[in-house]
Scaffold this motif. Structure first.
Motif, PDB file in Angstrom:
ATOM      1  N   LEU A  33       0.839  -1.199   0.000  1.00 20.67           N
ATOM      2  CA  LEU A  33       0.000   0.000   0.000  1.00 20.67           C
ATOM      3  C   LEU A  33       0.869   1.242   0.000  1.00 20.67           C
ATOM      4  CD1 LEU A  33      -2.672  -1.117   2.633  1.00 20.67           C
ATOM      5  CD2 LEU A  33      -2.905  -1.061   0.138  1.00 20.67           C
ATOM      6  N   VAL A  34       0.320   2.299  -0.547  1.00 22.44           N
ATOM      7  CA  VAL A  34       1.031   3.577  -0.538  1.00 22.44           C
ATOM      8  C   VAL A  34       0.185   4.602   0.208  1.00 22.44           C
ATOM      9  CG1 VAL A  34       2.168   3.112  -2.741  1.00 22.44           C
ATOM     10  CG2 VAL A  34       0.018   4.367  -2.705  1.00 22.44           C
ATOM     11  N   GLN A  35       0.879   5.552   0.787  1.00 21.66           N
ATOM     12  CA  GLN A  35       0.175   6.637   1.456  1.00 21.66           C
ATOM     13  C   GLN A  35       0.131   7.805   0.492  1.00 21.66           C
ATOM     14  OE1 GLN A  35       1.835   7.783   5.220  1.00 21.66           O
ATOM     15  NE2 GLN A  35      -0.181   8.230   6.074  1.00 21.66           N
ATOM     16  N   ARG A  36      -1.069   8.203   0.154  1.00 12.18           N
ATOM     17  CA  ARG A  36      -1.234   9.212  -0.890  1.00 12.18           C
ATOM     18  C   ARG A  36      -0.689  10.568  -0.453  1.00 12.18           C
ATOM     19  NH1 ARG A  36      -4.555   8.633  -5.090  1.00 12.18           N
ATOM     20  NH2 ARG A  36      -5.176  10.814  -4.974  1.00 12.18           N
ATOM     21  N   GLY A  37      -0.049  11.260  -1.391  1.00 12.34           N
ATOM     22  CA  GLY A  37       0.500  12.572  -1.094  1.00 12.34           C
ATOM     23  C   GLY A  37      -0.323  13.702  -1.683  1.00 12.34           C
ATOM     24  N   GLU A  38      -1.397  13.342  -2.392  1.00  9.27           N
ATOM     25  CA  GLU A  38      -2.152  14.382  -3.090  1.00  9.27           C
ATOM     26  C   GLU A  38      -3.641  14.196  -2.856  1.00  9.27           C
ATOM     27  OE1 GLU A  38      -0.979  13.572  -7.120  1.00  9.27           O
ATOM     28  OE2 GLU A  38       0.533  15.163  -7.059  1.00  9.27           O
ATOM     29  N   LEU A  39      -4.372  15.256  -3.097  1.00  7.45           N
ATOM     30  CA  LEU A  39      -5.821  15.178  -3.067  1.00  7.45           C
ATOM     31  C   LEU A  39      -6.302  14.472  -4.322  1.00  7.45           C
ATOM     32  CD1 LEU A  39      -6.686  18.759  -1.785  1.00  7.45           C
ATOM     33  CD2 LEU A  39      -7.004  16.589  -0.559  1.00  7.45           C
ATOM     34  N   PRO A  40      -7.401  13.797  -4.311  1.00  4.45           N
ATOM     35  CA  PRO A  40      -8.206  13.546  -3.106  1.00  4.45           C
ATOM     36  C   PRO A  40      -7.627  12.426  -2.259  1.00  4.45           C
ATOM     37  CG  PRO A  40      -9.201  12.521  -5.033  1.00  4.45           C
ATOM     38  CD  PRO A  40      -7.978  13.226  -5.520  1.00  4.45           C
ATOM     39  N   HIS A  41      -8.112  12.311  -1.059  1.00  2.35           N
ATOM     40  CA  HIS A  41      -7.709  11.249  -0.133  1.00  2.35           C
ATOM     41  C   HIS A  41      -6.242  11.367   0.288  1.00  2.35           C
ATOM     42  CE1 HIS A  41     -11.391   8.847  -0.309  1.00  2.35           C
ATOM     43  NE2 HIS A  41     -11.439   9.080  -1.604  1.00  2.35           N
ATOM     44  N   ALA A  42      -5.714  12.587   0.361  1.00  4.42           N
ATOM     45  CA  ALA A  42      -4.330  12.763   0.804  1.00  4.42           C
ATOM     46  C   ALA A  42      -4.140  12.147   2.186  1.00  4.42           C
ATOM     47  CB  ALA A  42      -3.969  14.241   0.837  1.00  4.42           C
ATOM     48  N   ARG A  43      -2.996  11.502   2.373  1.00  3.43           N
ATOM     49  CA  ARG A  43      -2.588  10.816   3.605  1.00  3.43           C
ATOM     50  C   ARG A  43      -3.324   9.493   3.836  1.00  3.43           C
ATOM     51  NH1 ARG A  43       1.008  13.741   6.006  1.00  3.43           N
ATOM     52  NH2 ARG A  43       1.156  12.223   7.701  1.00  3.43           N
ATOM     53  N   ASP A  44      -4.298   9.158   3.007  1.00  6.32           N
ATOM     54  CA  ASP A  44      -4.945   7.845   3.149  1.00  6.32           C
ATOM     55  C   ASP A  44      -4.109   6.784   2.449  1.00  6.32           C
ATOM     56  OD1 ASP A  44      -6.974   8.933   4.567  1.00  6.32           O
ATOM     57  OD2 ASP A  44      -8.510   8.678   3.018  1.00  6.32           O
ATOM     58  N   TRP A  45      -4.289   5.566   2.899  1.00  2.00           N
ATOM     59  CA  TRP A  45      -3.638   4.434   2.238  1.00  2.00           C
ATOM     60  C   TRP A  45      -4.421   4.046   0.997  1.00  2.00           C
ATOM     61  CZ3 TRP A  45       1.125   2.968   3.548  1.00  2.00           C
ATOM     62  CH2 TRP A  45       1.598   3.302   4.839  1.00  2.00           C
ATOM     63  N   ALA A  46      -3.696   3.586  -0.011  1.00  5.05           N
ATOM     64  CA  ALA A  46      -4.339   3.193  -1.261  1.00  5.05           C
ATOM     65  C   ALA A  46      -3.493   2.145  -1.949  1.00  5.05           C
ATOM     66  CB  ALA A  46      -4.504   4.408  -2.178  1.00  5.05           C
ATOM     67  N   LEU A  47      -4.110   1.422  -2.865  1.00  6.89           N
ATOM     68  CA  LEU A  47      -3.339   0.531  -3.718  1.00  6.89           C
ATOM     69  C   LEU A  47      -2.502   1.373  -4.674  1.00  6.89           C
ATOM     70  CD1 LEU A  47      -6.169  -1.989  -4.640  1.00  6.89           C
ATOM     71  CD2 LEU A  47      -4.312  -2.349  -3.007  1.00  6.89           C
ATOM     72  N   PRO A  48      -1.293   0.943  -4.981  1.00  6.95           N
ATOM     73  CA  PRO A  48      -0.532   1.670  -5.993  1.00  6.95           C
ATOM     74  C   PRO A  48      -1.268   1.634  -7.331  1.00  6.95           C
ATOM     75  CG  PRO A  48       0.601  -0.365  -5.337  1.00  6.95           C
ATOM     76  CD  PRO A  48      -0.555  -0.188  -4.425  1.00  6.95           C
ATOM     77  N   GLY A  49      -1.220   2.729  -8.027  1.00  4.29           N
ATOM     78  CA  GLY A  49      -1.927   2.794  -9.302  1.00  4.29           C
ATOM     79  C   GLY A  49      -1.848   4.186  -9.873  1.00  4.29           C
TER      80      GLY A  49
END
Lengths: 225, 225
Positions: A33-49
């Motif tokens: 998982l990656v921690q998003r650095g941008e909006l939307p959902h900044a700082r949330d975990w997400a699948l890489p993509g």
DNA sequence: CCAAAAGTGTTTTCCCTACACCCATGT
DNA sequence: ACATGGGTGTAGGGAAAACACTTTTGG
């Protein structure tokens, strides 16, 4: 390649890929998982993509996102498209269709660092992940289901392990993916009767009796579909 | 929904759906094909399909294409996305990604006529179709594979039949899809032991002993994935 | 009474499951 | 010696496969 031929009602959409990349770590099934650095959902975990580039095949995009967003040093041993998420409102930025991919990385692919526009990357529990951005929990659920199916059919479990491995290690992969215990004797009977494993030298673990090391036979490939 | 938020490298692609719609006809598995009326591939046979409209869900687009291109009078009993074909050069008009769907229509859905921009539509042999446009033969191959898988898992075979049917008819569906003969006694044992079928009245065929009619039990649903 | 298709049971084989003790090593 | 994990075999149950004749109708 002239887009002028496209009929007017053709929807132009954003085309993305997301990757559920699995590996074993500490005897547990983990997902990258990656921690998003941008909006939307900044700082949330997400699948890489991310978005597919012009002229880039879908699987190439999946590989690129794995590499640039997470700096994994090993090549995926398996990469397969498994579902396309295209719900109209799945992304607040507009109509974005994501072709979701399932990847398997061998043990040892544990060192990751964030890259690109991410704050970081980590291997986290696949069965009990943190809250995920967008519809990524649904994507992960379906990826797990597909992984469990593939496990029985193909010999996908071997892709989680290094070239040589012990039967208890292999059993650990099955148990981690299926999320339940298996009987040791029945398990050994089953995998050895497939004839896809060859014994080699020996090995000592930290404690207890050393386990026989095995290697995959020359044949024994991962089928399609 | 502002597309201005999309990053610049995001590929804008044409989003399409194609539908492999199956039905039984004359004891054979047939697939619904249309004869294209426009370039490219004018006059060639193809799977019904087309571009997704703005704000339209993928499965809605699949249903719409079925209806407008072929004028089938019956609703699909099953509709499922099964693979996304996104190869860069699969369509000469540009980057067009097609989310392929598998549909099952009940017997009786045999009257079709071309609609929209097609020259005509017909139910043709699924195992031995004519030459198809684009990569539609690959799509059909994969659809058949998925259909065969689904047959064992779900009770998808019932979706090919009217509300009441005989066991020989049901066996015919299995044999047509799997493309091989099955043993009559073992087949009956298997399907009846599932407890998903209820007997009703009786019926005469043209010749020979009349067959018992069955109806699907209240429960017995098609599972997911 | 004949043709045509529906219906019916038994046996064998294979696979999956359950289950408990001894073995080889390190400390 | 003992703690730790690796390795081994057998018996029972259930599902699948092989296999041939009788029954019911229409013509």
């Amino acid at each position: 390649m002239s887009d002028l031929l496209l009929p007017p009602q053709a929807t132009q959409v954003g085309l993305a890929v997301d990757v559920a990349a699995f590996a074993m770590h500490a005897g547990e099934l983990r997902v990258l998982l990656v921690q998003r650095g941008e909006l939307p959902h900044a700082r949330d975990w997400a699948l890489p993509g991310g978005f597919v580039h012009p002229g880039e095949e879908l699987h190439e995009a999946a590989l690129r996102e794995l590499r640039t967003e997470t700096t994994v040093e090993l090549e995926p041993r398996h990469l397969e498209q498994f579902f396309t998420f295209g719900e109209v409102n799945r992304d607040p930025r507009g109509r974005i269709v994501s072709v979701a991919h399932l990847a398997v990385l061998p043990a040892g692919a544990v060192e990751v660092s964030g890259g690109g526009h991410t704050l970081g990357a980590a291997w986290l529990s696949a069965h009990d992940p943190p809250r995920l951005a967008f519809d990524h929990q649904a994507i992960l659920d379906r990826a797990l289901g597909r992984l469990q199916l593939r496990l029985e059919y193909a010999n996908l479990a071997l892709e989680f392990l290094p070239d040589t491995f012990t039967l208890p290690e292999l059993q650990g992969v099955f148990e981690a993916i299926l999320n339940r215990k298996l009987d040791k004797r029945n398990f050994r009977k089953r995998v050895l009767s497939q004839g896809a494993l060859l014994p080699s030298g020996e090995r000592r673990s930290g404690v207890g009796r050393p386990a026989q090391l095995y290697r995959r036979a020359k044949n024994a490939r991962t089928p399609a579909l």
